[in-house]
Design an enzyme around this catalytic site. Structure first.
Site, mmCIF file in Angstrom:
data_model
loop_
_atom_site.group_PDB
_atom_site.id
_atom_site.type_symbol
_atom_site.label_atom_id
_atom_site.label_comp_id
_atom_site.label_asym_id
_atom_site.label_seq_id
_atom_site.Cartn_x
_atom_site.Cartn_y
_atom_site.Cartn_z
ATOM 1 N N ALA A 1 23.273 -62.790 51.837
ATOM 2 C CA ALA A 1 23.792 -63.899 51.058
ATOM 3 C C ALA A 1 22.889 -64.819 49.493
ATOM 4 O O ALA A 1 22.252 -65.926 49.506
ATOM 5 C CB ALA A 1 22.570 -65.215 52.211
ATOM 6 N N ALA B 1 22.908 -56.304 57.577
ATOM 7 C CA ALA B 1 22.961 -56.667 55.830
ATOM 8 C C ALA B 1 22.663 -55.211 55.101
ATOM 9 O O ALA B 1 21.968 -55.038 54.316
ATOM 10 C CB ALA B 1 22.364 -57.204 54.711
ATOM 11 N N ARG C 1 29.850 -39.837 63.465
ATOM 12 C CA ARG C 1 29.765 -39.291 62.201
ATOM 13 C C ARG C 1 29.283 -39.790 60.773
ATOM 14 O O ARG C 1 28.621 -38.555 60.497
ATOM 15 C CB ARG C 1 31.660 -38.756 61.769
ATOM 16 C CG ARG C 1 31.909 -37.991 63.469
ATOM 17 C CD ARG C 1 32.692 -37.160 62.190
ATOM 18 N NE ARG C 1 34.294 -38.206 63.013
ATOM 19 C CZ ARG C 1 35.090 -39.063 63.903
ATOM 20 N NH1 ARG C 1 35.106 -38.470 64.795
ATOM 21 N NH2 ARG C 1 36.006 -39.731 62.696
ATOM 22 N N ASP D 1 13.889 -65.607 59.408
ATOM 23 C CA ASP D 1 14.658 -66.183 57.615
ATOM 24 C C ASP D 1 15.029 -67.349 58.317
ATOM 25 O O ASP D 1 16.719 -67.773 57.938
ATOM 26 C CB ASP D 1 15.965 -64.651 58.663
ATOM 27 C CG ASP D 1 16.375 -63.831 56.936
ATOM 28 O OD1 ASP D 1 15.434 -64.708 55.712
ATOM 29 O OD2 ASP D 1 17.399 -63.654 56.876
#
Length: 376
Positions: free
Chosen positions: A128, A208, A215, A262
């Site tokens: 964002a 994020a 792998r 957050d």
């Protein structure tokens, strides 16, 4: 001031749970914690340390980018059990962030300092954050932010794969600023080197950042297994599936997990459009997403979470209340070297949350006084 006592059924004091406990207070301070020989307490619940939220952007229509909203944000989250907080700022040009750091208040009760979430973030994992303001961390910019923040700048999130990032980690760490890995497309090798240099917080783990592949493991396994790293989790039911939360907690242990909100300006308000830095977030059903220029909805944009809801969610996942108290208070306080927070002990402020057996908030004790009167 005359001493007074609070009697509770259970009290979480560090690693110890005291049954039928008595908390002796002198004004704002805890004088003694002792067993209550009189039996059932005045309050039927668990008294846990006040929550410590080290990643929060706003609430109740206010955002930390505006100094006038600081008190509103702190009051809202305090009502939900957060008694110590690091305020977070979204990405902006370095000069703008420096100006904000100089103008934002300091020495506010319960406000520990400031966290810059950017602008040294990966465009590929910007979430964002406005990609137009993201930049590599050159020495001059790093120095500008350190000088502007002074002792109030407590943490900065950056992507270690950017040009100049490793040197920036060294500089911020040397200045006493906690460095967090986040908004990054780094591989496992780069992540491990960043941790070695001092990036010992994982900003909202999983979100994020490059996902796990069998792998190409990316950063997540490193951040979960390196013993120096504290991983932030947003337990709002949107950012992470409950099974992923369990994976993280079981892998790292409560001593390396920090619950965060957050939270953004829409926290505590109705659905609608709200500013987030230079962008706009659309909130529907408590889920915030960036509104793109074409009107479509993009990345999740922060949350509308409060710490009491996160606490209750973790208890609902089966974690014992003492372990959840560690994740909501003790671990973040220890990680960020926050004095006078995160534990209930003699000599500490009387900041606590009363919860029931399901982890639901029943009352908040702030500096020795109930913000509301919990049921006896």
């Amino acid at each position: 001031m005359a001493e007074r006592t609070l009697r509770v059924r259970r009290l979480v004091a560090g690693a110890e749970v005291i049954e039928h406990a008595e908390l002796v207070l002198d004004g704002e301070w805890i004088v003694e914690i002792r067993p209550d020989r009189r039996g059932p307490g005045q309050h039927d619940g668990w008294l846990v340390p006040g929550f410590v939220d080290t990643h929060c952007h706003g609430a109740a229509g206010a955002d930390f980018s505006d100094a006038d909203g600081v008190a509103t944000i702190l009051e809202h989250h305090r009502d939900h059990g957060t008694t110590a907080m690091i305020g977070s700022l979204v990405s902006a040009p370095v000069a703008d962030l420096a100006t904000r750091l100089r103008s934002l208040p300091r020495d506010v009760p319960g406000l520990i300092g400031w966290h810059l979430e950017g602008p040294f973030l990966s465009v590929a994992r910007c979430g964002a954050h406005d990609p137009e303001v993201l930049t590599d961390p050159d020495p001059a910019s790093v120095r500008t932010l350190i000088e502007a923040g002074g002792g109030a700048l407590r943490m900065i999130t950056l992507a270690p794969e950017l040009s100049g990032a490793m040197g920036a980690i060294d500089a911020f760490t040397a200045a006493g600023v906690q460095v967090a890995f986040g908004h990054s497309d780094a591989d496992a090798t780069t992540t491990r080197e960043a941790v070695r240099r001092g990036a010992v917080v994982a900003t909202h783990l999983f979100n994020a950042m490059r996902p796990i592949h069998h792998r190409d493991p990316g950063p997540v396994p490193v951040l979960l297994t390196e013993s120096d790293v504290t991983a932030e989790l947003i337990a709002d039911g949107h950012h992470l599936d409950d099974d992923v939360i369990k994976l993280a907690v079981d892998a790292a242990g409560p001593e390396r997990i920090a619950l965060i909100t957050d939270a953004m300006a829409a926290t505590g308000l109705a659905d609608g459009a709200y500013p987030l830095g230079s962008m706009t977030a659309e909130v529907a059903g408590g889920l915030a997403r960036i509104r793109n220029a074409d009107g479509s909805l993009g990345s999740i944009a922060g949350s509308t979470l409060t710490m009491d809801a996160a606490f209750e969610r973790l208890v609902g996942l089966g974690y014992p209340i003492p372990d959840v108290a560690v994740m909501a208070a003790t671990t973040p306080a220890r990680t960020h070297r926050i004095d006078n927070a995160g534990v209930l002990a003699p000599g500490q402020p009387a900041d606590a949350v009363l919860v029931d057996d399901e982890g639901r908030r029943q009352g908040v004790l702030w500096r020795g006084r109930w913000r509301e009167s919990p049921a006896a």
